[in-house]
Design a protein around this motif. Sequence first.
Motif, mmCIF file in Angstrom:
data_model
loop_
_atom_site.group_PDB
_atom_site.id
_atom_site.type_symbol
_atom_site.label_atom_id
_atom_site.label_comp_id
_atom_site.label_asym_id
_atom_site.label_seq_id
_atom_site.Cartn_x
_atom_site.Cartn_y
_atom_site.Cartn_z
ATOM 1 N N GLU A 82 0.481 -9.748 -8.228
ATOM 2 C CA GLU A 82 0.316 -11.132 -7.704
ATOM 3 C C GLU A 82 0.863 -11.137 -6.263
ATOM 4 O OE1 GLU A 82 2.585 -14.030 -10.020
ATOM 5 O OE2 GLU A 82 1.838 -15.859 -8.780
ATOM 6 N N ASP A 83 1.985 -10.575 -6.001
ATOM 7 C CA ASP A 83 2.772 -10.550 -4.669
ATOM 8 C C ASP A 83 2.109 -9.525 -3.757
ATOM 9 O OD1 ASP A 83 4.267 -12.387 -5.800
ATOM 10 O OD2 ASP A 83 5.961 -11.009 -6.009
ATOM 11 N N ALA A 84 1.850 -9.882 -2.532
ATOM 12 C CA ALA A 84 1.475 -8.957 -1.620
ATOM 13 C C ALA A 84 2.836 -8.152 -1.047
ATOM 14 C CB ALA A 84 0.518 -9.608 -0.343
ATOM 15 N N GLN A 85 2.924 -7.037 -1.111
ATOM 16 C CA GLN A 85 4.077 -6.164 -0.800
ATOM 17 C C GLN A 85 3.636 -4.950 -0.177
ATOM 18 O OE1 GLN A 85 6.151 -5.947 -4.666
ATOM 19 N NE2 GLN A 85 4.378 -6.409 -5.638
ATOM 20 N N GLN A 86 2.695 -4.848 0.611
ATOM 21 C CA GLN A 86 1.939 -3.758 0.889
ATOM 22 C C GLN A 86 2.669 -3.008 2.206
ATOM 23 O OE1 GLN A 86 0.500 -5.460 -1.137
ATOM 24 N NE2 GLN A 86 -0.231 -3.788 -2.144
ATOM 25 N N ASP A 87 3.871 -3.468 2.711
ATOM 26 C CA ASP A 87 4.428 -2.785 3.856
ATOM 27 C C ASP A 87 5.760 -1.943 3.604
ATOM 28 O OD1 ASP A 87 6.343 -4.658 3.760
ATOM 29 O OD2 ASP A 87 6.622 -4.520 5.537
ATOM 30 N N ILE A 88 5.777 -1.967 1.974
ATOM 31 C CA ILE A 88 6.981 -1.146 1.451
ATOM 32 C C ILE A 88 6.687 -0.240 0.374
ATOM 33 C CG2 ILE A 88 7.695 -3.144 -0.156
ATOM 34 C CD1 ILE A 88 10.586 -2.507 0.715
ATOM 35 N N PRO A 114 11.685 -3.546 -12.250
ATOM 36 C CA PRO A 114 12.433 -4.261 -11.614
ATOM 37 C C PRO A 114 12.014 -5.676 -11.256
ATOM 38 C CG PRO A 114 12.439 -2.612 -10.125
ATOM 39 C CD PRO A 114 11.558 -2.163 -11.256
ATOM 40 N N ALA A 115 12.432 -6.877 -11.253
ATOM 41 C CA ALA A 115 12.202 -8.231 -10.849
ATOM 42 C C ALA A 115 11.274 -8.033 -9.456
ATOM 43 C CB ALA A 115 13.133 -9.331 -10.645
ATOM 44 N N THR A 116 11.525 -7.332 -8.610
ATOM 45 C CA THR A 116 11.115 -7.084 -7.292
ATOM 46 C C THR A 116 9.440 -7.006 -7.185
ATOM 47 O OG1 THR A 116 13.078 -6.170 -6.245
ATOM 48 C CG2 THR A 116 10.927 -5.387 -5.273
ATOM 49 N N LEU A 117 9.127 -6.301 -8.367
ATOM 50 C CA LEU A 117 7.645 -6.118 -8.506
ATOM 51 C C LEU A 117 6.784 -7.518 -8.691
ATOM 52 C CD1 LEU A 117 5.455 -3.874 -8.991
ATOM 53 C CD2 LEU A 117 5.949 -3.933 -11.341
ATOM 54 N N GLY A 118 7.284 -8.481 -9.212
ATOM 55 C CA GLY A 118 6.768 -9.660 -9.352
ATOM 56 C C GLY A 118 5.723 -9.530 -10.518
ATOM 57 N N ASN A 119 4.912 -10.407 -10.672
ATOM 58 C CA ASN A 119 3.773 -10.531 -11.757
ATOM 59 C C ASN A 119 2.753 -9.366 -11.489
ATOM 60 O OD1 ASN A 119 4.791 -12.325 -13.159
ATOM 61 N ND2 ASN A 119 3.757 -14.125 -12.364
ATOM 62 N N ILE A 120 2.439 -8.737 -12.642
ATOM 63 C CA ILE A 120 1.373 -7.816 -12.634
ATOM 64 C C ILE A 120 -0.026 -8.428 -13.139
ATOM 65 C CG2 ILE A 120 0.415 -5.586 -13.407
ATOM 66 C CD1 ILE A 120 3.237 -4.676 -14.151
ATOM 67 N N GLU A 121 -0.926 -8.733 -12.148
ATOM 68 C CA GLU A 121 -2.177 -9.517 -12.816
ATOM 69 C C GLU A 121 -2.891 -8.752 -13.642
ATOM 70 O OE1 GLU A 121 -3.924 -11.077 -9.228
ATOM 71 O OE2 GLU A 121 -2.535 -12.732 -9.512
ATOM 72 N N SER A 122 -3.273 -7.296 -13.390
ATOM 73 C CA SER A 122 -3.945 -6.621 -14.095
ATOM 74 C C SER A 122 -3.746 -4.920 -14.084
ATOM 75 C CB SER A 122 -5.694 -6.664 -14.131
ATOM 76 O OG SER A 122 -6.001 -6.702 -12.841
ATOM 77 N N LEU A 123 -4.072 -4.269 -15.223
ATOM 78 C CA LEU A 123 -3.865 -2.924 -15.267
ATOM 79 C C LEU A 123 -5.354 -2.044 -15.014
ATOM 80 C CD1 LEU A 123 -2.212 -0.416 -15.992
ATOM 81 C CD2 LEU A 123 -2.892 -0.843 -18.334
ATOM 82 N N LEU A 124 -5.311 -1.292 -13.893
ATOM 83 C CA LEU A 124 -6.616 -0.704 -13.510
ATOM 84 C C LEU A 124 -6.699 0.739 -14.340
ATOM 85 C CD1 LEU A 124 -6.635 -1.597 -9.687
ATOM 86 C CD2 LEU A 124 -7.951 -2.494 -11.493
ATOM 87 N N GLY A 125 -5.823 1.391 -14.654
ATOM 88 C CA GLY A 125 -5.546 2.720 -15.376
ATOM 89 C C GLY A 125 -4.566 3.294 -15.132
ATOM 90 N N ARG A 126 -4.236 4.159 -16.047
ATOM 91 C CA ARG A 126 -2.980 5.087 -16.093
ATOM 92 C C ARG A 126 -3.233 6.391 -16.690
ATOM 93 N NH1 ARG A 126 -0.636 2.791 -22.093
ATOM 94 N NH2 ARG A 126 -2.830 1.632 -22.456
ATOM 95 N N GLY A 127 -2.296 7.380 -16.388
ATOM 96 C CA GLY A 127 -2.248 8.584 -16.513
ATOM 97 C C GLY A 127 -0.943 9.290 -16.590
ATOM 98 N N SER A 128 -0.978 10.435 -17.189
ATOM 99 C CA SER A 128 0.493 11.110 -17.252
ATOM 100 C C SER A 128 0.388 12.552 -16.875
ATOM 101 C CB SER A 128 1.169 11.250 -18.868
ATOM 102 O OG SER A 128 0.414 11.593 -19.536
ATOM 103 N N PHE A 129 1.411 13.017 -16.234
ATOM 104 C CA PHE A 129 1.450 14.526 -15.593
ATOM 105 C C PHE A 129 2.706 15.094 -15.952
ATOM 106 C CE2 PHE A 129 -0.883 11.634 -13.211
ATOM 107 C CZ PHE A 129 -2.195 12.104 -12.885
ATOM 108 N N PRO A 130 2.620 16.343 -16.640
ATOM 109 C CA PRO A 130 3.905 17.013 -17.175
ATOM 110 C C PRO A 130 4.269 17.822 -15.607
ATOM 111 C CG PRO A 130 1.759 18.249 -17.812
ATOM 112 C CD PRO A 130 1.410 16.867 -17.240
#
Length: 402
Positions: free
Chosen positions: A197-203, A255-271
Amino acid sequence: MQSCYDVVIVGGGMVGGALACALGNTSLKVAVIETQLPAAFDVTQDHDLRVSALSIASENILKSVGSWQGIIDRRSCPYRRMKVWEASEEHAATLFDSVKLKYDHLGHIVENRVIQLALIDQMKALDNVDLITPAKTHKIDYSPGFSIVELDDGRQLVARLLVAADGGDSRVRQAVGIGVQKWDYEQHALVASVITEDAQQDITWQQFTPTGPLAFLPLSGHRASLVWYNTPSEVKRLMRTTDEEFLAELTHRFPATLGNIESLLGRGSFPLRRQHAQQYAKEGVVLVGDAAHMIHPLAGQGVNIGLLDAAALAQTLMTALEEGEDISSMAVLSHYEKHRRRHNFIMMQAMDLFYRVFSNDLLPLKLLRNVGLGVAGKASPLKNKVMAFAMGLEGDLPEIAK
Ligand SMILES: Cc1cc2nc3c(=O)[nH]c(=O)nc-3n(C[C@H](O)[C@H](O)[C@H](O)COP(=O)(O)OP(=O)(O)OC[C@H]3O[C@@H](n4cnc5c(N)ncnc54)[C@H](O)[C@@H]3O)c2cc1C
């Protein structure tokens, strides 16, 4: 049918591609063999899962080989600040800001496919580079100064110098009999692509927890890449959850810093594994990138050190050409090996130290973490050194990385 080349690079990924471009417009005849071309880029596509934090040194290398503009024209996200803190102690977070070093930004987050595509454009434009793709190595006959790479379709390439840029499971490295030292980290990385939800693109930030760090990497728009390092069994469990359950877990654990997640686009795992080749070169063959080394990605250094390998090897080969030396000889390749193996070993040790100190709950280590972060955050010369390290500007760099 046999074709002869001065340099045959097996693997046209980010590192092999950068090396080929760095050898562009030289007198060397270069071939790059790549299994498959990445899908074409379209700005309406969702962001890929595989992204990399590129340092300033990597940006300099990609500029110098003519591929940076192709990255910027497609999609990337510069970040100016970097924050790290110990779980539940965000008030004591250490913040690094590029302004303090008089830079615009600390680095860029870029999709791996975008980097590879920009390099491919450049390779195609170079007269002395042949990109052979889709093609796979079928058989490699190693012979110093005269190796023969046979492709699946029967074509044969003769290489004065054979370069392994074919990743961690390098077939070239195995074919020439170079061994590795390796072990598995007791950690997997779960990567999730989300819209916040939040723009936090410079960090970019990283919170350390006893089971492993939680990291935020900004992408363009309100998109972000989240990385959750945890035990293999916990990552497997999280990968089995439904999207709804997984989003709830992200919301609960990040952490709360992340704010709300509006949607999940994908996920994957890597050993995750650490791996280091016992040698980087033998007469007539040389290793770069993940074929030579794999490190823990918590500080986002794998491809950055791979690009430094590419830049250093190109510099070594060009110096050898100027001095009339044989580019496939150990006398030449040992310059590259000596310089890069030491640098990469130090980086690996540093990542292992981070991994061990930051992924457990032992009280003495917790105190050490707090002291370490506190000192890194306050003492100005040390803070500048840490920032220079994160930007890839520390140490003895190849010319095109400066
Ligand atoms: C979760 C995660 C996050 C990461 N984040 C970062 C980050 O933020 N910053 C960073 O610097 N690094 C990061 N890394 C590390 C980085 O992804 C690797 O270091 C990097 O991909 C290595 O590049 P490479 O070109 O050496 O190898 P690869 O990316 O493995 O490329 C090898 C290429 O060779 C080709 N190939 C393989 N075999 C053959 C064959 N037989 N014939 C022809 N072609 C072949 C493949 O198709 C591929 O294109 C991360 C790694 C992980 C797992």
